[in-house]
Design a protein around this motif. Structure first.
Motif, short mmCIF file in Angstrom:
data_model
loop_
_atom_site.label_atom_id
_atom_site.label_comp_id
_atom_site.label_asym_id
_atom_site.label_seq_id
_atom_site.Cartn_x
_atom_site.Cartn_y
_atom_site.Cartn_z
N UNK A 18 -13.52 7.53 16.58
CA UNK A 18 -12.18 6.96 16.41
C UNK A 18 -11.18 7.99 15.92
N UNK A 19 -11.66 8.95 15.12
CA UNK A 19 -10.77 10.00 14.61
C UNK A 19 -10.43 11.02 15.69
N UNK A 20 -11.45 11.42 16.47
CA UNK A 20 -11.25 12.51 17.43
C UNK A 20 -10.96 12.03 18.85
N UNK A 21 -11.42 10.80 19.18
CA UNK A 21 -11.25 10.30 20.55
C UNK A 21 -10.80 8.83 20.50
N UNK A 22 -11.75 7.91 20.71
CA UNK A 22 -11.46 6.49 20.65
C UNK A 22 -12.57 5.77 19.91
N UNK A 23 -12.20 4.78 19.10
CA UNK A 23 -13.21 3.93 18.48
C UNK A 23 -13.69 2.91 19.51
N UNK A 24 -14.88 2.34 19.28
CA UNK A 24 -15.48 1.42 20.26
C UNK A 24 -15.47 2.08 21.64
N UNK A 25 -16.04 3.27 21.67
CA UNK A 25 -15.86 4.16 22.83
C UNK A 25 -16.91 4.03 23.92
N UNK A 26 -17.96 3.23 23.69
CA UNK A 26 -18.95 3.02 24.75
C UNK A 26 -18.40 1.99 25.74
N UNK A 27 -18.25 2.39 26.97
CA UNK A 27 -17.73 1.49 28.01
C UNK A 27 -18.88 1.07 28.93
N UNK A 28 -18.84 -0.17 29.38
CA UNK A 28 -19.94 -0.70 30.18
C UNK A 28 -19.41 -1.17 31.53
N UNK A 29 -18.81 -0.24 32.25
CA UNK A 29 -18.26 -0.52 33.58
C UNK A 29 -19.07 0.26 34.61
N UNK A 30 -19.62 -0.43 35.57
CA UNK A 30 -20.53 0.19 36.54
C UNK A 30 -19.89 0.44 37.89
N UNK A 31 -18.86 -0.33 38.22
CA UNK A 31 -18.27 -0.25 39.56
C UNK A 31 -17.20 0.82 39.63
N UNK A 32 -17.46 1.89 40.35
CA UNK A 32 -16.47 2.95 40.54
C UNK A 32 -15.30 2.44 41.38
N UNK A 33 -15.61 1.59 42.34
CA UNK A 33 -14.56 1.04 43.20
C UNK A 33 -13.56 0.22 42.38
N UNK A 34 -14.08 -0.55 41.40
CA UNK A 34 -13.19 -1.39 40.59
C UNK A 34 -12.34 -0.56 39.66
N UNK A 35 -12.86 0.56 39.17
CA UNK A 35 -12.04 1.49 38.38
C UNK A 35 -10.85 1.95 39.21
N UNK A 36 -11.14 2.33 40.45
CA UNK A 36 -10.07 2.78 41.34
C UNK A 36 -9.09 1.65 41.64
N UNK A 37 -9.58 0.46 41.91
CA UNK A 37 -8.72 -0.65 42.29
C UNK A 37 -7.81 -1.10 41.15
N UNK A 38 -8.34 -1.19 39.93
CA UNK A 38 -7.49 -1.58 38.80
C UNK A 38 -6.44 -0.51 38.50
N UNK A 39 -6.83 0.74 38.68
CA UNK A 39 -5.86 1.84 38.50
C UNK A 39 -4.72 1.69 39.51
#
Length: 327
Positions: A18-39
């Motif tokens: 949280x100090x250096x990057x982000x807190x609660x930093x583990x993300x559980x997203x598996x779909x690369x296509x959905x990352x692109x689509x939401x972006x």
């Protein structure tokens, strides 16, 4: 193999993250296509809130499988933590310039893969997992900014992993011979995130992984897999490798693939290509076929079937089980 000692893998705590990057930093997203689509959706409709983006997403979705706000939020949070999107009082907007010529709900292009690889090699939790292949057991002194994509691709080593009394992966080995040290994850979120890391790496053709239970007698009751960063073949001679590493003229293909992977970190598909090329061009080699029915016996889902056949190259629609060196 005999595990003589266990060592806890030191990870960045939530407080340090949280100090250096982000807190609660583990993300559980598996779909690369959905990352692109939401972006792409945030790019098309900037400064909208979660509810508005969810409505937009479902309006444009071409299937009947609509997303709820919780699922959309999971991907938006990932985009924020990847530094691709920012969120403020006005809503979500872009913080980067990726997926330039991409289109919503269309398959990933090679350009998309390159953009996603940049995310893979830049997000600190992915880099933390990547460092297991270079610096496992010493991560508390590890500076993520010092290691580059080139280091991971060129200077890393294969890693073995399995689940010990957990559903998710929590144990890692650098070797499976003799007395070995087991490196252990204690953080439940980190255990789950390892699967995300491997899924991204394999999908992006950066990582290779396969099960070794039927290849070597490791003495473990668990399912053990090997994973490594893929290296590209340069001046590799398969026949020379066989002569130097096998005494038998009758060579089981999965064992050959495993030994090449362990020494050179080539992708399984590339090794299978090399085997087929050698078989069809070298008069000193022949082969034995096996049936798909035999390989998938007892396997009752696509994932297990694909795993059972993964290490067997195909020639003229038949799986090859053994390489034979002629007398």
């Amino acid at each position: 193999m005999n595990i003589t000692q266990r060592m806890i893998i030191p990870l960045l705590s939530d407080e340090d993250a949280g100090r250096d990057y982000y807190k609660w930093s583990f993300v559980f997203v598996y779909s690369l296509e959905s990352i692109k689509d939401l972006y792409l959706l945030v790019r098309e409709y900037p400064n909208e809130n979660l509810k508005q983006i969810t409505i937009r997403f479902n309006e444009k979705l071409t299937t009947s499988d609509k997303w709820n706000e919780r699922k959309v939020l999971e991907y938006l949070n990932a985009l924020v933590k990847f530094d691709l999107v920012i969120k403020d009082e006005s809503g979500y907007s872009l913080a980067s310039n990726l997926f330039i010529n991409s289109k919503l709900f269309e398959p990933l292009t090679e350009s998309d893969f390159n953009d996603l690889r940049s995310v893979f090699f830049s997000y600190f939790r992915f880099r933390e997992c990547s460092s297991f292949f270079t610096n496992i057991g010493n991560l508390e002194w590890f500076n993520f900014e010092l290691f580059s994509k080139k280091n991971f691709l060129n200077d890393s080593k294969p890693l073995y992993y399995f689940s010990d009394k957990h559903k998710a992966t929590n144990c890692f080995l650098s070797d499976v011979n003799g007395n070995v040290l087991s490196y252990v994850l204690e953080n439940e979120a980190a255990m789950r995130f390892w699967d995300v890391f491997v899924k991204w790496g394999v999908s992006l053709r950066v990582l290779e992984r396969f099960n070794i239970n039927n290849i070597i007698n490791h003495g473990m009751p668990n399912e053990v897999s090997i994973c490594y960063f893929i290296n590209e073949p340069v001046n590799f001679n398969l026949c020379e490798f066989i002569i130097n590493n096998f005494t038998s003229r009758h060579i089981w293909i999965p064992e050959l693939i495993y030994k090449v992977a362990l020494n050179y970190r080539f992708s399984v598909e590339k090794i299978k290509e090399l085997i087929i090329r050698e078989i069809t061009s070298n008069k000193d080699l022949t082969f034995e076929r096996t049936s798909e029915i035999f390989l998938i016996k007892g396997k009752n889902n696509i994932k297990r079937i694909n795993s059972a056949t993964y290490l067997f190259p195909k020639l003229n629609n038949s799986f090859i089980s053994h390489l034979i060196i002629r007398k």
